[in-house]
Design a protein around this motif. Structure first.
Motif, PDB file in Angstrom:
ATOM      1  N   ASN A  99      40.979 -55.922 -14.414  1.00 48.89           N
ATOM      2  CA  ASN A  99      42.351 -55.622 -14.869  1.00 48.89           C
ATOM      3  C   ASN A  99      43.402 -55.491 -13.868  1.00 48.89           C
ATOM      4  O   ASN A  99      44.566 -54.940 -13.958  1.00 48.89           O
ATOM      5  CB  ASN A  99      42.074 -54.399 -15.550  1.00 48.89           C
ATOM      6  CG  ASN A  99      41.851 -53.167 -14.684  1.00 48.89           C
ATOM      7  OD1 ASN A  99      41.763 -53.401 -13.548  1.00 48.89           O
ATOM      8  ND2 ASN A  99      41.491 -51.996 -15.219  1.00 48.89           N
ATOM      9  N   ASN A 100      43.304 -56.324 -12.873  1.00 44.82           N
ATOM     10  CA  ASN A 100      44.059 -56.521 -11.619  1.00 44.82           C
ATOM     11  C   ASN A 100      45.185 -57.573 -11.722  1.00 44.82           C
ATOM     12  O   ASN A 100      45.964 -57.563 -10.903  1.00 44.82           O
ATOM     13  CB  ASN A 100      43.536 -56.141 -10.308  1.00 44.82           C
ATOM     14  CG  ASN A 100      42.539 -57.457 -10.302  1.00 44.82           C
ATOM     15  OD1 ASN A 100      42.738 -58.580 -10.879  1.00 44.82           O
ATOM     16  ND2 ASN A 100      41.635 -57.311  -9.205  1.00 44.82           N
ATOM     17  N   GLY A 101      45.233 -58.215 -12.650  1.00 45.42           N
ATOM     18  CA  GLY A 101      45.911 -59.438 -12.999  1.00 45.42           C
ATOM     19  C   GLY A 101      45.693 -60.701 -11.969  1.00 45.42           C
ATOM     20  O   GLY A 101      46.572 -61.648 -11.968  1.00 45.42           O
ATOM     21  N   LYS A 102      44.867 -60.560 -11.242  1.00 42.32           N
ATOM     22  CA  LYS A 102      44.359 -61.742 -10.315  1.00 42.32           C
ATOM     23  C   LYS A 102      43.450 -62.898 -10.986  1.00 42.32           C
ATOM     24  O   LYS A 102      42.985 -62.530 -12.010  1.00 42.32           O
ATOM     25  CB  LYS A 102      43.849 -61.148  -9.114  1.00 42.32           C
ATOM     26  CG  LYS A 102      44.466 -60.295  -8.036  1.00 42.32           C
ATOM     27  CD  LYS A 102      43.623 -59.946  -6.850  1.00 42.32           C
ATOM     28  CE  LYS A 102      44.258 -59.064  -6.129  1.00 42.32           C
ATOM     29  NZ  LYS A 102      43.304 -58.624  -4.739  1.00 42.32           N
ATOM     30  N   PRO A 103      43.720 -63.952 -10.549  1.00 39.95           N
ATOM     31  CA  PRO A 103      42.904 -65.055 -11.101  1.00 39.95           C
ATOM     32  C   PRO A 103      41.474 -64.684 -10.725  1.00 39.95           C
ATOM     33  O   PRO A 103      41.004 -64.094 -10.236  1.00 39.95           O
ATOM     34  CB  PRO A 103      43.111 -66.291 -10.236  1.00 39.95           C
ATOM     35  CG  PRO A 103      44.619 -66.051  -9.813  1.00 39.95           C
ATOM     36  CD  PRO A 103      44.556 -64.485  -9.532  1.00 39.95           C
ATOM     37  N   VAL A 104      40.317 -65.304 -11.714  1.00 45.28           N
ATOM     38  CA  VAL A 104      39.050 -65.087 -11.538  1.00 45.28           C
ATOM     39  C   VAL A 104      38.280 -66.315 -11.197  1.00 45.28           C
ATOM     40  O   VAL A 104      38.488 -67.445 -11.893  1.00 45.28           O
ATOM     41  CB  VAL A 104      38.485 -64.472 -13.047  1.00 45.28           C
ATOM     42  CG1 VAL A 104      37.296 -64.328 -13.066  1.00 45.28           C
ATOM     43  CG2 VAL A 104      39.346 -63.204 -13.425  1.00 45.28           C
ATOM     44  N   VAL A 105      37.730 -66.386 -10.406  1.00 46.33           N
ATOM     45  CA  VAL A 105      36.711 -67.507  -9.974  1.00 46.33           C
ATOM     46  C   VAL A 105      35.150 -67.182 -10.211  1.00 46.33           C
ATOM     47  O   VAL A 105      34.723 -66.216  -9.840  1.00 46.33           O
ATOM     48  CB  VAL A 105      36.834 -68.042  -8.390  1.00 46.33           C
ATOM     49  CG1 VAL A 105      35.859 -68.910  -8.203  1.00 46.33           C
ATOM     50  CG2 VAL A 105      38.449 -68.362  -7.996  1.00 46.33           C
ATOM     51  N   GLY A 106      34.670 -68.042 -11.084  1.00 46.95           N
ATOM     52  CA  GLY A 106      33.153 -67.747 -11.348  1.00 46.95           C
ATOM     53  C   GLY A 106      32.229 -68.782 -10.282  1.00 46.95           C
ATOM     54  O   GLY A 106      32.931 -69.628  -9.956  1.00 46.95           O
ATOM     55  N   ILE A 107      31.175 -68.215  -9.726  1.00 45.11           N
ATOM     56  CA  ILE A 107      30.172 -68.959  -9.051  1.00 45.11           C
ATOM     57  C   ILE A 107      28.946 -68.733  -9.567  1.00 45.11           C
ATOM     58  O   ILE A 107      28.379 -67.757  -9.891  1.00 45.11           O
ATOM     59  CB  ILE A 107      30.381 -68.127  -7.438  1.00 45.11           C
ATOM     60  CG1 ILE A 107      31.780 -68.230  -7.021  1.00 45.11           C
ATOM     61  CG2 ILE A 107      29.692 -69.028  -6.807  1.00 45.11           C
ATOM     62  CD1 ILE A 107      31.806 -67.604  -5.617  1.00 45.11           C
ATOM     63  N   HIS A 108      28.208 -69.740  -9.575  1.00 44.62           N
ATOM     64  CA  HIS A 108      26.911 -69.897  -9.806  1.00 44.62           C
ATOM     65  C   HIS A 108      25.978 -70.590  -8.932  1.00 44.62           C
ATOM     66  O   HIS A 108      26.384 -71.829  -8.618  1.00 44.62           O
ATOM     67  CB  HIS A 108      26.768 -70.331 -11.372  1.00 44.62           C
ATOM     68  CG  HIS A 108      25.111 -70.339 -11.791  1.00 44.62           C
ATOM     69  ND1 HIS A 108      24.614 -71.428 -12.579  1.00 44.62           N
ATOM     70  CD2 HIS A 108      24.158 -69.381 -11.621  1.00 44.62           C
ATOM     71  CE1 HIS A 108      23.269 -70.854 -12.936  1.00 44.62           C
ATOM     72  NE2 HIS A 108      23.148 -69.766 -12.328  1.00 44.62           N
ATOM     73  N   ILE A 109      25.011 -70.357  -8.084  1.00 40.86           N
ATOM     74  CA  ILE A 109      24.117 -71.038  -7.241  1.00 40.86           C
ATOM     75  C   ILE A 109      22.843 -71.605  -7.523  1.00 40.86           C
ATOM     76  O   ILE A 109      22.412 -72.360  -6.810  1.00 40.86           O
ATOM     77  CB  ILE A 109      24.098 -70.302  -5.912  1.00 40.86           C
ATOM     78  CG1 ILE A 109      23.266 -69.025  -6.015  1.00 40.86           C
ATOM     79  CG2 ILE A 109      25.758 -69.742  -5.437  1.00 40.86           C
ATOM     80  CD1 ILE A 109      23.094 -68.241  -4.642  1.00 40.86           C
ATOM     81  N   ASN A 110      22.402 -71.107  -8.836  1.00 39.94           N
ATOM     82  CA  ASN A 110      20.924 -71.634  -9.034  1.00 39.94           C
ATOM     83  C   ASN A 110      20.823 -72.460 -10.184  1.00 39.94           C
ATOM     84  O   ASN A 110      21.437 -72.493 -11.037  1.00 39.94           O
ATOM     85  CB  ASN A 110      20.087 -70.316  -9.279  1.00 39.94           C
ATOM     86  CG  ASN A 110      20.047 -69.445  -7.902  1.00 39.94           C
ATOM     87  OD1 ASN A 110      20.762 -68.507  -7.886  1.00 39.94           O
ATOM     88  ND2 ASN A 110      19.200 -69.774  -7.043  1.00 39.94           N
ATOM     89  N   GLY A 111      20.072 -73.767  -9.970  1.00 37.92           N
ATOM     90  CA  GLY A 111      19.725 -74.282 -11.179  1.00 37.92           C
ATOM     91  C   GLY A 111      18.416 -73.607 -11.632  1.00 37.92           C
ATOM     92  O   GLY A 111      17.912 -72.504 -11.333  1.00 37.92           O
ATOM     93  N   SER A 112      17.696 -74.074 -12.931  1.00 38.04           N
ATOM     94  CA  SER A 112      16.694 -73.185 -13.520  1.00 38.04           C
ATOM     95  C   SER A 112      15.417 -73.711 -12.525  1.00 38.04           C
ATOM     96  O   SER A 112      15.356 -74.558 -11.917  1.00 38.04           O
ATOM     97  CB  SER A 112      16.465 -74.064 -14.835  1.00 38.04           C
ATOM     98  OG  SER A 112      16.070 -75.343 -14.680  1.00 38.04           O
ATOM     99  N   ALA A 113      14.539 -72.697 -12.638  1.00 39.41           N
ATOM    100  CA  ALA A 113      13.231 -72.779 -11.937  1.00 39.41           C
ATOM    101  C   ALA A 113      12.350 -74.130 -12.351  1.00 39.41           C
ATOM    102  O   ALA A 113      11.896 -74.678 -11.589  1.00 39.41           O
ATOM    103  CB  ALA A 113      12.358 -71.361 -12.289  1.00 39.41           C
TER     104      ALA A 113
END
Length: 256
Positions: A99-113
């Motif tokens: 709720n701070n008004g900053k942009p949001v960056v999503g990160i995902h580092i894994n593929g499926s097992a």
């Protein structure tokens, strides 16, 4: 007696995301069978309102072949039609993480097992990318949300804060629903990058540099052509790590 047509859903969450528009539009008109390696597949389809006649879970390629061959012969199975983008997000919105008004960056580092196990057998670059990507990307300029299974995220030792949140829900449908809150995504070759691309959120993918025509034709090339997706290709992710981070930071400066 004529054979009944059944729509067959195969693969992992990226495959199912591209199938959702058809499945939602025809949820009561046809029957569905699913053969998958996705953890939480039952909860995923229940959440989006798709009733499965058959759900079979596999852990190996050999088991997948056996399960497909074991499907009832009385029916005719048709692969589910795919769609490149969502016209409407099919997932229920989740409560805003920041709720701070900053942009949001999503990160995902894994593929499926399953994918990683298969890649190890093939001797190609793995989908998983180093956890230190997260610490390199974190910035005071934006919020960060990290996606992954609990057993993938906990060993990294990240602490949640007002600007860093972890999404580790066991129901994949709930996890991917948070992608909508992102202004940009940096990810491995995973379902999260497919979700963000289908929502036309600027997405950078760390991608193993080897030939995989189904991957490229369905999940990479169309989005790159449309300018939705950028690619950092690697053969040795550790040796090329600094270049990947440089490209990722350049990407974020461009899109945020």
């Amino acid at each position: 007696m004529s054979m009944e047509q059944v729509i067959l859903l195969q693969g992992g969450i990226g495959d199912f995301l591209q199938c959702i528009p058809f499945a939602k539009a025809n949820s009561h008109a046809v029957k569905y069978a699913c053969v998958t390696h996705l953890k939480g597949a039952k909860e995923f389809f229940e959440t989006i309102g798709i009733e499965l006649e058959i759900l079979s879970i596999f852990k190996t390629e050999e088991e997948k072949i056996r399960l497909v061959n074991a499907l009832p012969k009385r029916d005719q199975y048709l692969n589910c039609p795919r769609t490149q983008y969502f016209l409407v997000n099919p997932f229920k919105p989740e409560k805003p993480l920041f709720n701070n008004g900053k942009p949001v960056v999503g990160i995902h580092i894994n593929g499926s097992a399953y994918a990683i196990k298969t890649q190890k057998k093939m001797g190609v670059a793995l989908k998983s990318i180093p956890a230190k990507v997260i610490k390199e990307i974190v910035s005071a300029s934006y919020n960060v949300v990290v996606f992954g299974l609990k057993d993938e995220i906990e060993p990294i030792g990240l602490m949640q804060s007002d600007t860093l949140k972890l999404i580790t829900n066991e129901n994949p449908a709930i996890s991917v629903a948070y992608v909508e809150q992102c202004n940009a995504v940096i990810a491995s070759d995973s379902g999260i990058k497919t979700m963000s691309s289908m929502l036309k959120i600027p997405t950078m993918v760390w991608l193993g540099d080897y030939q995989d025509l189904p991957r490229d034709q369905m999940f990479i090339d169309p989005y790159v052509r449309d300018g939705v997706m950028s690619i950092f290709r690697y053969r040795d992710v550790n040796a090329q790590f600094d270049e990947g981070i440089r490209q990722s930071k350049d990407f974020l400066r461009t899109v945020l």
